[in-house]
Design an enzyme around this catalytic site. Structure first.
Site, PDB file in Angstrom:
ATOM      1  N   LYS A 106       0.880  -1.178   0.000  1.00  0.00           N
ATOM      2  CA  LYS A 106       0.000   0.000   0.000  1.00  0.00           C
ATOM      3  C   LYS A 106       0.911   1.220   0.000  1.00  0.00           C
ATOM      4  O   LYS A 106       1.494   1.573   1.013  1.00  0.00           O
ATOM      5  CB  LYS A 106      -0.856  -0.023   1.266  1.00  0.00           C
ATOM      6  CG  LYS A 106      -2.184   0.678   1.164  1.00  0.00           C
ATOM      7  CD  LYS A 106      -2.139   2.162   0.905  1.00  0.00           C
ATOM      8  CE  LYS A 106      -1.822   2.983   2.123  1.00  0.00           C
ATOM      9  NZ  LYS A 106      -1.667   4.421   1.814  1.00  0.00           N
ATOM     10  N   GLU A 121      10.683  15.197  15.699  1.00  0.00           N
ATOM     11  CA  GLU A 121      11.031  15.041  14.285  1.00  0.00           C
ATOM     12  C   GLU A 121      10.252  16.074  13.475  1.00  0.00           C
ATOM     13  O   GLU A 121       9.024  16.122  13.517  1.00  0.00           O
ATOM     14  CB  GLU A 121      10.673  13.628  13.823  1.00  0.00           C
ATOM     15  CG  GLU A 121      11.215  13.327  12.451  1.00  0.00           C
ATOM     16  CD  GLU A 121      10.954  11.895  12.017  1.00  0.00           C
ATOM     17  OE1 GLU A 121       9.856  11.395  12.249  1.00  0.00           O
ATOM     18  OE2 GLU A 121      11.871  11.300  11.420  1.00  0.00           O
ATOM     19  N   CYS A 172      13.876   9.742   7.233  1.00  0.00           N
ATOM     20  CA  CYS A 172      13.790   9.175   8.593  1.00  0.00           C
ATOM     21  C   CYS A 172      15.124   9.327   9.290  1.00  0.00           C
ATOM     22  O   CYS A 172      15.201   9.631  10.473  1.00  0.00           O
ATOM     23  CB  CYS A 172      13.445   7.698   8.521  1.00  0.00           C
ATOM     24  SG  CYS A 172      11.988   7.362   7.540  1.00  0.00           S
ATOM     25  N   GLU A 230       9.647   1.110  11.187  1.00  0.00           N
ATOM     26  CA  GLU A 230      10.721   2.108  11.068  1.00  0.00           C
ATOM     27  C   GLU A 230      10.040   3.476  11.098  1.00  0.00           C
ATOM     28  O   GLU A 230       9.336   3.847  10.171  1.00  0.00           O
ATOM     29  CB  GLU A 230      11.484   1.857   9.760  1.00  0.00           C
ATOM     30  CG  GLU A 230      12.862   2.461   9.783  1.00  0.00           C
ATOM     31  CD  GLU A 230      12.838   3.864   9.203  1.00  0.00           C
ATOM     32  OE1 GLU A 230      12.590   4.821   9.986  1.00  0.00           O
ATOM     33  OE2 GLU A 230      13.071   4.003   7.990  1.00  0.00           O
TER      34      GLU A 230
END
Ligand code: ADP
Length: 483
Positions: free
Chosen positions: A179, A385, A288, A254
């Protein structure tokens, strides 16, 4: 309208064929460089996911399940070759779809091809063991596929993340349901088409675009999925893990990071500088493993600020096809998130700033790359983040303080240490809390061969390299009593 490699992008790829989403609905795919609509993509839903999981199960019971490890490797190698042959088209699609500057998009295509090559070669090298046991026994282990693996892919590095998760899963013999992110579908669809052309049996790879809360949630909750692999936000990672708990299936997560680079007074600054900046602004900071925190020992602190600021003053953000240092963010939504962080830094010192290039379209999702200095380690800009081209610099006095600051977030994905002192390198490698530690370099994004993953809020499980094959396989122990 774009048609990746001749494919109609408003369809799903299920059981080796292009099919319209069952509910017949579509979503607009936006070009973040100018805000225009690129094309319609399928708004896949639970029924499409059901069909994809069923197709994957049939593949496991059919040709794909019977393929030998060498045959699986061969088809991966053919996919890798086709990816390389279509480098320009794939890079262009990615650039238009997610706003990635062309050079960076090309690097992602090459990484995708490398994943296929690596896992092509690895497919027939995943061995079990023989285990000495009681007299009269022979005991050995088999590494088997989980079965149907679900892959929920984010928009920041679609090709690299497809490569590392689908490549490893197929090498072991799983059948995949993928997906892609609603913001970034085109290269996932193009990849499926290349896999079909390479001879991957029907159902071994299925792609269902759609919204996270619809197609994504349906995939992660599906009882026919035997392993889930997810890269994305912490919030959604928790939902994926909760669904996996419901079905008792393993999950690889992750979830990003707040990765530090630690620069000691004895560092080779000239070597460090390109890494210090590039690791923060690559892919407009939407990485990331971006290095968003720069920790500098006091003796070099002012010098590093000055040098990084000089580099920042040269950075330009502009349309992906103009191939500048920085592209737009993936969406206006992401731009608003990054701007809200910039507003939270209003009381901080802006040490350096790039600019939005002259002539960049009004409707593009551009932000100015920004470097903050003297940032308190507990400030939101140093803790959370941001996922934009924003870095913070912080000073430290000694090794203990460096470690305390570096490890002082809830994340733990990547860290690096710059020092010429060999003993300190070894100590820091052990003390830094991260799934990957780089000594005198920084490796965001690269390293197909290198196991990758996090601790804490960065997630768990390891992808990339040979290690990923363990995650995508199940160990069976066979004990034969023969006397
Ligand atoms: P971001 O906020 O950076 O877009 P997300 O974690 O929301 O990151 O998205 C990463 C991937 O997860 C995308 O493919 C998205 O569609 C999917 N996703 C989002 N919400 C859900 C959900 N509730 N269940 C499953 N997948 C989801």
């Amino acid at each position: 309208m774009v048609t990746p490699l001749g494919i109609e992008p408003s369809q799903c790829f299920v059981a080796g064929a292009w099919v319209a989403p069952r509910a017949g609905e579509t979503l607009d795919l936006i070009n973040p460089s100018d805000g225009s609509t690129l094309c319609a993509i399928a708004r896949g839903q639970a029924g499409d996911i059901d069909a994809a999981v069923e197709a994957a199960q049939s593949a496991l019971n059919g040709d794909w399940g019977k393929a030998t490890a060498a045959e699986r490797g061969r088809v991966l190698a053919r996919i890798g070759a086709l990816v390389l042959e279509n480098t320009d088209e794939l890079a262009r699609l990615e650039a238009m779809d997610v706003g990635k500057p062309l050079t960076q998009a090309r690097a992602d295509v090459l990484a995708l091809a490398r994943y296929m090559e690596f896992y092509a070669g690895a497919a027939d090298k995943l061995h079990g063991q023989t285990i000495p046991y009681l007299d009269g026994y022979t005991v050995y282990t088999l590494r088997e596929p989980h079965g149907v693996t679900g892959h929920i892919i984010p928009w920041n590095y679609p090709m690299q993340i497809i490569g590392r998760s689908v490549g490893a899963a197929l090498a072991v013999g799983n059948a995949c349901v993928l997906k892609p992110a609603e913001e970034a579908c085109l290269t996932a669809l193009a990849f499926a088409e290349l896999a079909r052309r390479a001879g991957l049996p029907a159902g071994a790879l299925n792609v269902v675009p759609g919204l996270g809360a619809e197609a994504g949630a349906a995939l992660s909750a599906h009882p026919g999925v035997n392993h889930m692999s997810f890269t994305g936000s912490v919030g959604v990672g928790k939902l994926i893990q909760a669904s996996a708990a419901e079905n008792i299936v393993p999950v690889t997560l992750e979830l990003g990071g707040k990765s530090p680079q630690v620069v000691f007074d004895d560092a080779d600054l000239e070597a460090a500088l390109p890494f210090l900046v590039n690791a923060g602004i690559q892919n407009a900071g939407q990485t990331c493993s971006a290095s968003s925190r720069i920790l500098v020992q006091r003796g070099l602190y002012d010098q590093v600020i000055e040098a990084m600021a000089a580099r920042y003053s040269q950075l330009r953000a502009g349309p992906a096809l103009d191939d500048l240092e920085v592209g737009p963010l993936v969406s206006m939504r992401q731009k608003a998130i990054v701007e809200s962080f910039l507003a939270k830094g209003a009381d901080l010192l802006i040490a350096g700033q790039g600019r939005v290039n002259d002539g960049a379209p009004e409707g593009g999702a551009y932000v100015r790359p920004t470097l903050f200095a003297d940032v308190p380690p507990d400030h939101t800009l140093a803790q959370d983040e941001i996922f934009g081209p924003v870095q913070v610099i912080m000073p430290f006095d000694d090794e203990d303080e460096a470690v305390a600051i570096a490890n002082g977030t809830e994340f733990g994905l990547v860290a690096s240490c710059w020092t010429r002192d060999g003993a300190r390198q070894m100590r820091m490698a052990k003390r830094l809390r991260a799934g990957q530690v780089f000594l005198n370099n920084y490796g965001a994004g690269g390293g197909v061969e290198l196991p990758f993953g996090g601790t804490g809020l960065s997630g768990h499980g390891r992808e990339k390299g040979f290690e990923a094959l363990y995650g995508f396989s199940v160990l069976k122990t066979v004990a034969a009593l023969h006397g």
